[in-house]
Scaffold this motif. Structure first.
Motif, short mmCIF file in Angstrom:
data_model
loop_
_atom_site.label_atom_id
_atom_site.label_comp_id
_atom_site.label_asym_id
_atom_site.label_seq_id
_atom_site.Cartn_x
_atom_site.Cartn_y
_atom_site.Cartn_z
N THR A 3 0.91 -1.06 -0.05
CA THR A 3 0.13 -0.12 0.03
C THR A 3 1.03 1.21 0.01
N LEU A 4 0.47 2.10 -1.07
CA LEU A 4 1.12 3.34 -1.04
C LEU A 4 0.63 4.36 -0.53
N LEU A 17 -0.61 -1.44 -4.46
CA LEU A 17 0.15 -1.56 -5.64
C LEU A 17 0.70 -3.05 -5.57
N GLU A 18 0.85 -3.55 -6.88
CA GLU A 18 1.58 -4.94 -7.05
C GLU A 18 2.83 -4.72 -7.29
N LEU A 19 3.93 -5.02 -6.43
CA LEU A 19 5.27 -4.96 -6.78
C LEU A 19 6.04 -6.24 -6.73
N ILE A 31 6.36 6.52 -9.53
CA ILE A 31 4.94 5.57 -9.50
C ILE A 31 3.98 6.37 -9.00
N VAL A 35 0.40 7.70 -10.64
CA VAL A 35 -0.87 6.98 -10.33
C VAL A 35 -1.75 8.38 -10.06
#
Length: 81
Positions: A3-4, A17-19, A31, A35
């Motif tokens: 989570t950002l 986020l999928e990292l 990023i 977004v």
């Protein structure tokens, strides 16, 4: 899954986020710009956000209570050490 949390202009919002692995502070800032520009941040859509908008921001990383990655992008504060 990470989570950002982005704080900008007095507003704060979480973005899932999928990292694929660890990301650098520079990548986190890049990023975040993408977004925010795309409208992927609830309550914060700035299509013309400058590329360098987050250059002076601090990137903090923590583990959530269930072991999930939490990344905070926030302005520097004038106090503390």
């Amino acid at each position: 899954m990470a989570t950002l949390n982005i704080t900008y202009n007095g507003m704060s919002s979480d973005v899932p986020l999928e990292l694929d692995g660890p990301v650098s502070d520079v990548d986190v800032r890049r990023i975040a710009v993408e977004v925010v520009r795309s409208g992927g941040v609830p309550g914060l859509h700035l299509a013309h956000l400058r590329e360098d908008a987050f250059n002076l921001y601090v990137v903090d990383r923590f583990r959530g209570p269930r072991g999930e990655d939490r990344i905070y992008l926030r302005p520097k504060v004038p106090f503390g050490a």
